[in-house]
Design an enzyme around this catalytic site. Structure first.
Site, mmCIF file in Angstrom:
data_model
loop_
_atom_site.group_PDB
_atom_site.id
_atom_site.type_symbol
_atom_site.label_atom_id
_atom_site.label_comp_id
_atom_site.label_asym_id
_atom_site.label_seq_id
_atom_site.Cartn_x
_atom_site.Cartn_y
_atom_site.Cartn_z
ATOM 1 C CG HIS A 140 -1.921 0.852 0.945
ATOM 2 N ND1 HIS A 140 -3.433 0.537 1.589
ATOM 3 C CD2 HIS A 140 -2.223 2.167 0.794
ATOM 4 C CE1 HIS A 140 -3.872 1.457 1.154
ATOM 5 N NE2 HIS A 140 -3.524 2.631 0.849
ATOM 6 C CG LEU A 141 2.139 5.163 -2.841
ATOM 7 C CD1 LEU A 141 3.383 4.940 -3.439
ATOM 8 C CD2 LEU A 141 1.198 5.952 -4.188
ATOM 9 C CG HIS A 142 3.411 4.228 2.997
ATOM 10 N ND1 HIS A 142 3.254 3.138 2.607
ATOM 11 C CD2 HIS A 142 4.356 4.474 3.851
ATOM 12 C CE1 HIS A 142 4.360 2.460 3.061
ATOM 13 N NE2 HIS A 142 4.941 3.158 3.955
ATOM 14 C CD GLN A 143 5.315 12.142 -0.939
ATOM 15 O OE1 GLN A 143 5.715 11.732 -1.997
ATOM 16 N NE2 GLN A 143 4.344 13.162 -0.809
#
Length: 180
Positions: A140-143
């Site tokens: 799950h992409l996260h910045q």
């Protein structure tokens, strides 16, 4: 170690080293990859679960239409936020234009808010895309938005291998959420 220096005494018990130990068994689920999510979403993904919680319980700072901002449960520094799309995607290239735009807007706003409430001298901002790139939850992409201060890499993490966080996460969340 220099050549000829033994690391184990004759009786088999290790020689004490210079490192202090800060035991954090609550991180074991993170270390062993439990509850990190999987590419197909089969494992309960924390980034899918967090938006279903009350803001304080999930450490959510702000919610948008396509992304939300949340405090990192294992922060590098006080105020370490992540901007996360609601949609379960693993790669930046999978974001649609609305998600990409709001991700950028939330990142910019996070910097503005953090400057207002804690006056950092700079930021580390980035995405660890994939497990081999250091992503703890690669599915799950996260910045990350990590506030930095001159001297924040002091002797504690460098020599003492211990991170000092001067404020509880709930207090940090409330402060940032109020300023958002």
């Amino acid at each position: 170690m220099p050549d000829g220096v033994e690391l184990v005494r004759q009786d088999g018990i290790g020689i004490p080293d210079r490192w202090a130990r800060l035991w954090t068994p609550h991180r074991m689920a993170y270390v062993t990859a439990e509850d990190r999510g999987s590419p197909d979403g089969a494992v309960d993904c924390p980034f899918d679960r967090i938006p279903t919680l009350e803001d304080a319980a999930g450490l959510v700072v702000a919610r948008g239409a396509t992304v939300y901002a949340v405090l990192n449960l294992f922060p590098y520094n006080p105020g370490h936020l992540m901007v996360v799309p609601y949609r379960h995607v693993a790669d930046y290239t999978e974001l649609d234009p609305a998600e990409m735009g709001e991700l950028g807007e939330f990142t910019s706003h996070a910097m503005t808010v953090l400057r207002r409430v804690s006056a950092p001298h700079g930021f580390n901002i980035g995405i660890n895309a994939g497990e081999s790139a250091g992503a703890g939850i690669a599915a799950h992409l996260h910045q990350h938005v990590v506030p930095r201060w001159g001297g924040d890499a002091n002797f504690m993490p460098v020599i003492g291998a211990t991170k000092v966080l001067p404020q509880l996460l709930g207090e940090t969340r409330a402060l940032i959420a109020a300023a958002w």
